[in-house]
Design a protein around this motif. Structure first.
Motif, short mmCIF file in Angstrom:
data_model
loop_
_atom_site.label_atom_id
_atom_site.label_comp_id
_atom_site.label_asym_id
_atom_site.label_seq_id
_atom_site.Cartn_x
_atom_site.Cartn_y
_atom_site.Cartn_z
N ASP A 34 -77.34 104.12 16.36
CA ASP A 34 -78.38 103.30 16.49
C ASP A 34 -78.92 103.78 18.02
O ASP A 34 -79.44 102.97 18.89
CB ASP A 34 -78.06 101.82 16.69
CG ASP A 34 -79.52 100.86 16.31
OD1 ASP A 34 -80.46 101.56 16.12
OD2 ASP A 34 -79.35 99.80 16.34
N HIS A 42 -76.13 97.02 11.10
CA HIS A 42 -75.32 96.32 11.99
C HIS A 42 -75.07 94.69 11.75
O HIS A 42 -75.51 93.82 12.36
CB HIS A 42 -75.78 96.61 13.36
CG HIS A 42 -77.46 96.07 13.23
ND1 HIS A 42 -78.25 95.14 12.89
CD2 HIS A 42 -78.41 97.08 13.51
CE1 HIS A 42 -79.44 95.24 13.23
NE2 HIS A 42 -79.83 96.50 13.36
N GLU A 94 -85.26 102.36 8.97
CA GLU A 94 -84.59 101.23 8.72
C GLU A 94 -85.79 99.86 8.72
O GLU A 94 -86.72 99.84 9.62
CB GLU A 94 -84.12 100.93 10.45
CG GLU A 94 -83.36 99.71 10.75
CD GLU A 94 -82.72 99.42 12.05
OE1 GLU A 94 -82.98 100.36 12.91
OE2 GLU A 94 -82.00 98.56 12.35
N HIS A 140 -87.81 102.40 12.68
CA HIS A 140 -88.13 101.02 12.02
C HIS A 140 -89.28 101.34 11.15
O HIS A 140 -90.45 101.58 11.44
CB HIS A 140 -88.45 99.97 13.17
CG HIS A 140 -87.24 99.91 14.11
ND1 HIS A 140 -86.38 99.18 13.76
CD2 HIS A 140 -87.19 100.20 15.46
CE1 HIS A 140 -85.32 99.23 14.59
NE2 HIS A 140 -85.85 99.59 15.61
N HIS A 196 -77.66 106.70 12.01
CA HIS A 196 -78.62 105.63 12.60
C HIS A 196 -79.46 106.04 13.81
O HIS A 196 -78.52 106.10 14.97
CB HIS A 196 -77.82 104.07 12.46
CG HIS A 196 -78.89 103.14 12.80
ND1 HIS A 196 -78.52 101.81 12.29
CD2 HIS A 196 -80.02 102.82 13.63
CE1 HIS A 196 -79.51 100.83 12.65
NE2 HIS A 196 -80.28 101.54 13.42
N ARG A 253 -74.35 91.86 14.29
CA ARG A 253 -75.28 91.39 15.21
C ARG A 253 -76.14 90.28 14.88
O ARG A 253 -77.10 89.98 15.68
CB ARG A 253 -76.29 92.80 15.64
CG ARG A 253 -75.72 93.38 16.80
CD ARG A 253 -76.90 94.53 17.19
NE ARG A 253 -76.57 95.66 16.94
CZ ARG A 253 -77.56 96.89 16.75
NH1 ARG A 253 -78.84 96.55 17.02
NH2 ARG A 253 -77.26 97.89 16.55
N HIS A 286 -82.04 93.86 9.28
CA HIS A 286 -82.47 95.27 9.02
C HIS A 286 -81.69 95.88 7.99
O HIS A 286 -80.25 95.82 7.74
CB HIS A 286 -82.25 96.10 10.27
CG HIS A 286 -83.09 95.68 11.39
ND1 HIS A 286 -83.24 96.09 12.65
CD2 HIS A 286 -84.36 94.85 11.43
CE1 HIS A 286 -84.16 95.49 13.47
NE2 HIS A 286 -84.94 94.88 12.62
MN MN Z 1 -81.66 97.37 13.79
#
Ligand code: MN
Ligand code: AMP
Ligand code: MN
Ligand code: MN
Length: 289
Positions: free
Chosen positions: A249, A192, A64, A39, A7, A195, A75
């Motif tokens: 990430d 994630h 993502e 993204h 990621h 989150r 996501h």
């Molecule tokens: Mn994300």
């Protein structure tokens, strides 16, 4: 065993390093298998692949995807996608133009709050491509102009869910995002899961829906997750029959608390999603690319 980071972001979305630079830094950090997961775009994959070949690490083409579920942005990471698949490319194009339109709306809201020049500022930070503008770029602009004292402050005051410059988005529905990734031969990974602003019950509901839609893995070990949460996510993955993923990430050196290849260890009992690309003995599989 090889070091696997599944990621990461480049300048093709809201990361600070160009894809080739990212690959070089990952290799320098000891990463053997790297997924580029910008993204809503795979624009950086070609450049990253070239550099990965040059420095001798394995690149997993990924992204993502932004999706919405019950008004929350969820996501979904796609790994091992065929970046040339026609239907996939088309799906990403509409997601990108939605992103471009939202940037205008966010800027309008900021103008209404007497924050003028946000659009031009964010556009410049996004390298001039309106379809790449992320909330991160607006946050950077707000920070650079002294309107907030931190990135977190920009989200808390203006850009976060329900804040004055937040624009609810018609992102892909979660099952459609999973289907899009699978249509391009990829593996869908819930990003994630710790989150999201969800209760544990709602998180289980989300995981159930994701699995029903064809999702195969969830992130368990990510850079900012506390040990208790990593253990809990591992338990959810095992119970839910999902494979486990891990990744930093990483967005760039401007977030110095996150390092390429560095995150908590995956708890025992998890089935690593990267078995597809890394053999049992740790050799990098040549079967798939
Ligand atoms: Mn994300
Ligand atoms: P977008 O995809 O344009 O909605 O932007 C979402 C991105 O903003 C995420 O991928 C993060 O990189 C970043 N982000 C979200 N929340 C925060 C936060 N509280 N602090 C810093 N960055 C954030
Ligand atoms: Mn981001
Ligand atoms: Mn990310």
């Amino acid at each position: 065993m090889p070091l696997v980071d599944l990621h990461t972001h480049s300048t093709c979305s809201d990361g600070a390093l160009a894809p080739a630079q990212l690959v070089r830094q990952a290799a320098a950090a000891g990463v053997h298998v790297l997924a580029l997961t910008d993204h809503d775009t795979v624009d950086g994959v070609e450049e990253a692949q070239r550099e990965a070949d040059a420095v001798g690490i394995r690149l997993i083409p990924g992204l993502e995807l932004s999706t919405s579920w019950k008004g929350i942005s969820i996501h979904i990471v796609g790994l091992g996608v065929d970046v040339a698949h026609a239907g996939f490319v088309e799906g990403l194009a509409s997601q990108a133009s939605a992103r471009g339109q939202r940037a205008r709306q966010i800027a309008d809201r900021l103008e209404g709050l007497r924050l003028s020049g946000a659009y031009a500022g964010a556009l410049a930070l996004a390298g001039g491509d309106p379809d790449r503008i992320s909330r991160t770029h607006f946050a950077q602009w707000l920070l650079g102009n002294g309107r907030v004292s931190s990135m977190q402050g920009a989200f808390d005051k203006y850009l976060g869910n329900g804040k004055p410059a937040d624009v609810p988005m018609p992102w892909l529905a979660l099952p459609d995002a999973v289907a899009l990734i699978r249509s391009a031969g990829g593996t869908a990974v819930l990003a994630h899961p710790g989150r999201y602003p969800l209760t544990r019950t709602k998180l289980r509901t989300l995981i159930g829906l994701f699995t029903e839609a064809g999702g195969e893995a969830m992130e368990v070990a990510t850079a900012t997750e506390k040990p208790d949460m990593v253990r809990y996510l591992a338990q959810l993955a095992v119970q839910g029959g999902l494979e486990a993923s891990q990744g930093s990430d990483f967005h760039g050196p401007h977030m110095p608390w996150i390092h390429l290849g560095r995150f908590p260890a995956l708890p025992a009992g998890c089935q690593p999603v990267w078995r597809r690309w890394v053999g049992e003995e740790g050799q990098l599989s040549l079967l798939e690319s």
